[in-house]
Design a protein around this motif. Structure first.
Motif, short mmCIF file in Angstrom:
data_model
loop_
_atom_site.label_atom_id
_atom_site.label_comp_id
_atom_site.label_asym_id
_atom_site.label_seq_id
_atom_site.Cartn_x
_atom_site.Cartn_y
_atom_site.Cartn_z
N VAL A 48 0.80 -1.15 -0.08
CA VAL A 48 -0.02 0.13 0.11
C VAL A 48 0.91 1.20 -0.02
O VAL A 48 0.70 2.21 -0.70
CB VAL A 48 -0.91 0.03 1.01
CG1 VAL A 48 -1.87 1.39 0.90
CG2 VAL A 48 -1.77 -1.16 1.16
N VAL A 49 1.90 1.42 1.04
CA VAL A 49 3.09 2.39 0.92
C VAL A 49 3.39 2.65 -0.66
O VAL A 49 3.65 3.68 -1.07
CB VAL A 49 4.04 2.14 2.05
CG1 VAL A 49 5.15 3.23 2.00
CG2 VAL A 49 3.28 2.24 3.32
N ALA A 50 3.88 1.63 -1.19
CA ALA A 50 4.70 1.53 -2.53
C ALA A 50 3.45 2.18 -3.48
O ALA A 50 3.67 2.97 -4.38
CB ALA A 50 4.94 0.32 -2.97
N TRP A 51 2.43 1.71 -3.62
CA TRP A 51 1.08 2.27 -4.39
C TRP A 51 1.02 3.72 -4.11
O TRP A 51 0.96 4.39 -5.07
CB TRP A 51 -0.05 1.54 -4.08
CG TRP A 51 -1.13 1.58 -5.13
CD1 TRP A 51 -1.33 1.26 -6.56
CD2 TRP A 51 -2.07 2.98 -5.17
NE1 TRP A 51 -2.54 1.95 -7.00
CE2 TRP A 51 -2.93 2.97 -6.15
CE3 TRP A 51 -2.47 3.78 -3.98
CZ2 TRP A 51 -4.04 3.66 -6.41
CZ3 TRP A 51 -3.42 4.81 -4.22
CH2 TRP A 51 -3.93 4.84 -5.42
N ILE A 52 0.81 4.00 -3.05
CA ILE A 52 0.55 5.52 -2.49
C ILE A 52 1.76 6.44 -3.09
O ILE A 52 1.51 7.44 -3.87
CB ILE A 52 0.52 5.83 -1.04
CG1 ILE A 52 -0.97 5.26 -0.75
CG2 ILE A 52 0.46 7.22 -0.55
CD1 ILE A 52 -1.08 5.17 0.91
#
Length: 64
Positions: A48-52
């Motif tokens: 999720v952090v990478a997607w954001i």
């Protein structure tokens, strides 16, 4: 592995509403949940952090 539920994702997205977070996680390209528990879906927090970081570069998370 750290996990994130919908509440954590709402916070990671800057405190958006549950409805807005639901719209975002339904997008094509958002990481698939790892599983669905009685309390709801769970995701790998790092994914999720990478997607954001890739899709909302001006969005700060507690990981940055």
């Amino acid at each position: 592995m750290r996990l994130a539920g919908m509440s954590e994702i709402q916070q990671m997205l800057g405190g958006v509403s549950r409805q807005r977070a639901s719209e975002i996680v339904a997008r094509s390209g958002f990481p698939a949940p790892l599983d669905t528990l009685a309390t709801g879906r769970i995701w790998a927090r790092d994914a999720v952090v990478a997607w954001i970081a890739e899709n909302r570069p001006t969005q700060r998370t507690d990981e940055q």
